[in-house]
Motif scaffolding. Sequence first.
Motif, short mmCIF file in Angstrom:
data_model
loop_
_atom_site.label_atom_id
_atom_site.label_comp_id
_atom_site.label_asym_id
_atom_site.label_seq_id
_atom_site.Cartn_x
_atom_site.Cartn_y
_atom_site.Cartn_z
N SER A 89 14.13 57.85 10.25
CA SER A 89 14.99 58.56 11.20
C SER A 89 14.84 58.03 12.63
N THR A 90 13.59 57.81 13.04
CA THR A 90 13.34 57.44 14.43
C THR A 90 12.98 55.97 14.60
N GLY A 91 12.55 55.32 13.54
CA GLY A 91 12.12 53.94 13.63
C GLY A 91 10.70 53.79 14.15
#
Length: 92
Positions: A66-68
Motif C-alpha cells: 500500500s505504501t511502498g
Amino acid sequence: MKMTKNELIAAIADETGKTKTDVSAILGSLATVVAKTLKSGGEVTLGGVGKLAAAKREAREARNPSTGATIKVPAKTVVKFKVTKDLADAVA
C-alpha cells in the motif's frame, strides 16, 4: 466444496465404523503429536497423504504494497507440507 472438521469426523466415522467421539479424540491426539514432533525438529509422514516438516525462514526485508515502505520481517519457523505423488495423481 469445503469440508468442516465436524464433516471430516462424520465421514471418517462412517468409513471406519468408529464413533464420532472416538474419531474426534484421535484427530485431537494427532494434532498434539504432530505439533510436539515438529517443535522438536522432526518430520511427520502421513501415509498416502504427505509429509509435514518444520523449516526455518530467515529474516528479510519486504515492502508494504500500500505504501511502498520497507518493513523488516523477523525470522520464524514455518510448517511445510509435501503431498505424496499418489494423492496428487488421484486429485489431478
